[in-house]
Design a protein around this motif. Structure first.
Motif, PDB file in Angstrom:
ATOM      1  N   ALA A  22     -16.504  11.905  19.047  1.00 56.77           N
ATOM      2  CA  ALA A  22     -17.299  12.954  19.682  1.00 56.77           C
ATOM      3  C   ALA A  22     -16.376  13.737  20.613  1.00 56.77           C
ATOM      4  N   HIS A  23     -16.256  15.028  20.384  1.00 58.09           N
ATOM      5  CA  HIS A  23     -15.468  15.911  21.246  1.00 58.09           C
ATOM      6  C   HIS A  23     -16.419  16.489  22.292  1.00 58.09           C
ATOM      7  N   TRP A  24     -16.058  16.347  23.562  1.00 58.37           N
ATOM      8  CA  TRP A  24     -16.960  16.730  24.638  1.00 58.37           C
ATOM      9  C   TRP A  24     -16.317  17.711  25.613  1.00 58.37           C
ATOM     10  N   ASN A  25     -17.190  18.427  26.300  1.00 57.57           N
ATOM     11  CA  ASN A  25     -16.822  19.307  27.415  1.00 57.57           C
ATOM     12  C   ASN A  25     -17.684  18.919  28.603  1.00 57.57           C
ATOM     13  N   ALA A  26     -17.130  19.035  29.790  1.00 61.42           N
ATOM     14  CA  ALA A  26     -17.891  18.861  31.020  1.00 61.42           C
ATOM     15  C   ALA A  26     -17.482  20.002  31.941  1.00 61.42           C
ATOM     16  N   GLY A  27     -18.449  20.676  32.516  1.00 62.85           N
ATOM     17  CA  GLY A  27     -18.112  21.807  33.374  1.00 62.85           C
ATOM     18  C   GLY A  27     -19.194  22.148  34.362  1.00 62.85           C
ATOM     19  N   GLU A  28     -18.801  22.937  35.326  1.00 59.50           N
ATOM     20  CA  GLU A  28     -19.703  23.397  36.366  1.00 59.50           C
ATOM     21  C   GLU A  28     -19.146  24.713  36.890  1.00 59.50           C
ATOM     22  N   SER A  29     -20.009  25.564  37.392  1.00 60.84           N
ATOM     23  CA  SER A  29     -19.545  26.816  37.994  1.00 60.84           C
ATOM     24  C   SER A  29     -20.426  27.167  39.177  1.00 60.84           C
ATOM     25  N   LEU A  75     -16.603   6.165  28.296  1.00 61.73           N
ATOM     26  CA  LEU A  75     -15.696   6.467  29.409  1.00 61.73           C
ATOM     27  C   LEU A  75     -15.831   5.446  30.535  1.00 61.73           C
ATOM     28  N   GLY A  76     -17.038   4.989  30.786  1.00 61.09           N
ATOM     29  CA  GLY A  76     -17.304   4.096  31.910  1.00 61.09           C
ATOM     30  C   GLY A  76     -17.667   4.898  33.142  1.00 61.09           C
ATOM     31  N   SER A  77     -18.457   4.307  34.015  1.00 57.21           N
ATOM     32  CA  SER A  77     -18.971   5.049  35.172  1.00 57.21           C
ATOM     33  C   SER A  77     -17.879   5.549  36.105  1.00 57.21           C
ATOM     34  N   SER A  78     -16.799   4.781  36.274  1.00 59.24           N
ATOM     35  CA  SER A  78     -15.746   5.242  37.190  1.00 59.24           C
ATOM     36  C   SER A  78     -15.006   6.447  36.618  1.00 59.24           C
ATOM     37  N   GLU A  79     -14.804   6.497  35.290  1.00 66.26           N
ATOM     38  CA  GLU A  79     -14.135   7.655  34.686  1.00 66.26           C
ATOM     39  C   GLU A  79     -15.054   8.873  34.679  1.00 66.26           C
ATOM     40  N   VAL A  80     -16.351   8.684  34.444  1.00 64.33           N
ATOM     41  CA  VAL A  80     -17.302   9.798  34.519  1.00 64.33           C
ATOM     42  C   VAL A  80     -17.273  10.385  35.923  1.00 64.33           C
ATOM     43  N   THR A  81     -17.276   9.521  36.932  1.00 61.10           N
ATOM     44  CA  THR A  81     -17.199   9.981  38.321  1.00 61.10           C
ATOM     45  C   THR A  81     -15.889  10.718  38.566  1.00 61.10           C
ATOM     46  N   ALA A  82     -14.780  10.213  38.027  1.00 59.32           N
ATOM     47  CA  ALA A  82     -13.484  10.868  38.205  1.00 59.32           C
ATOM     48  C   ALA A  82     -13.471  12.253  37.559  1.00 59.32           C
ATOM     49  N   VAL A  83     -14.054  12.383  36.368  1.00 64.46           N
ATOM     50  CA  VAL A  83     -14.135  13.683  35.695  1.00 64.46           C
ATOM     51  C   VAL A  83     -14.944  14.651  36.550  1.00 64.46           C
ATOM     52  N   GLU A  84     -16.109  14.216  36.996  1.00 62.19           N
ATOM     53  CA  GLU A  84     -16.979  15.096  37.783  1.00 62.19           C
ATOM     54  C   GLU A  84     -16.368  15.441  39.130  1.00 62.19           C
ATOM     55  N   THR A  85     -15.664  14.496  39.743  1.00 57.13           N
ATOM     56  CA  THR A  85     -14.995  14.750  41.024  1.00 57.13           C
ATOM     57  C   THR A  85     -13.859  15.752  40.845  1.00 57.13           C
ATOM     58  N   SER A  86     -13.109  15.646  39.748  1.00 59.13           N
ATOM     59  CA  SER A  86     -12.007  16.584  39.523  1.00 59.13           C
ATOM     60  C   SER A  86     -12.521  17.994  39.258  1.00 59.13           C
ATOM     61  N   ILE A  87     -13.668  18.103  38.626  1.00 59.18           N
ATOM     62  CA  ILE A  87     -14.285  19.422  38.414  1.00 59.18           C
ATOM     63  C   ILE A  87     -14.696  20.023  39.752  1.00 59.18           C
ATOM     64  N   ALA A  88     -15.313  19.221  40.613  1.00 54.97           N
ATOM     65  CA  ALA A  88     -15.709  19.695  41.944  1.00 54.97           C
ATOM     66  C   ALA A  88     -14.491  20.116  42.754  1.00 54.97           C
ATOM     67  N   ALA A  89     -13.401  19.362  42.639  1.00 54.58           N
ATOM     68  CA  ALA A  89     -12.170  19.703  43.366  1.00 54.58           C
ATOM     69  C   ALA A  89     -11.579  21.009  42.851  1.00 54.58           C
ATOM     70  N   GLU A  90     -11.641  21.232  41.548  1.00 61.29           N
ATOM     71  CA  GLU A  90     -11.136  22.481  40.978  1.00 61.29           C
ATOM     72  C   GLU A  90     -11.926  23.679  41.513  1.00 61.29           C
ATOM     73  N   ILE A  91     -13.221  23.520  41.633  1.00 63.53           N
ATOM     74  CA  ILE A  91     -14.059  24.592  42.177  1.00 63.53           C
ATOM     75  C   ILE A  91     -13.722  24.819  43.652  1.00 63.53           C
ATOM     76  N   SER A  92     -13.583  23.750  44.417  1.00 64.80           N
ATOM     77  CA  SER A  92     -13.215  23.870  45.836  1.00 64.80           C
ATOM     78  C   SER A  92     -11.865  24.550  46.005  1.00 64.80           C
ATOM     79  N   ASP A  93     -10.903  24.178  45.185  1.00 64.18           N
ATOM     80  CA  ASP A  93      -9.581  24.806  45.249  1.00 64.18           C
ATOM     81  C   ASP A  93      -9.650  26.288  44.901  1.00 64.18           C
TER      82      ASP A  93
END
Length: 105
Positions: A22-29, A75-93
């Motif tokens: 399964a090829h996935w995308n995760a994003g926020e804006s 992915l596991g809950s810690s990796e899902v959290t890491a993905v979502e945290t990195s997206i939030a950091a990208e938006i903050s940056d």
């Protein structure tokens, strides 16, 4: 806001309809003062389907929600959290960049 997970492509066995990748995308804006700030990650989750398993779901019966659940479990809950945290950091940056380019004139 919440990170939006989506499935962009599935690879499956033609013999039994079992999904192998399964090829996935995760994003926020977020728009601030007319400027769009966004973050996105993508990846692939791999599976070993077993048509004899009681929980087996063939390709024709899948929904995106089911596959997103598989991806997040893979992915596991810690990796899902890491993905979502990195997206939030990208938006903050993006909203407060450490560097800028241009000319002063």
């Amino acid at each position: 806001m919440a990170v939006d997970w989506s499935i962009v492509e599935l690879e499956r066995n033609t013999s039994d309809g079992g999904v192998v990748t399964a090829h996935w995308n995760a994003g926020e804006s977020e728009t601030v003062s007319g400027v769009l700030h966004s973050g996105r990650r993508f990846g692939a989750a791999h599976f070993t389907p077993d048509a004899s398993d009681a929980g087996f779901v063939a390709y024709a019966s899948l929904t995106e929600e089911i596959v997103i659940g598989w991806v997040k479990t893979s992915l596991g809950s810690s990796e899902v959290t890491a993905v979502e945290t990195s997206i939030a950091a990208e938006i903050s940056d993006s909203k407060a960049p450490a560097q800028a380019s241009g000319v002063p004139w």
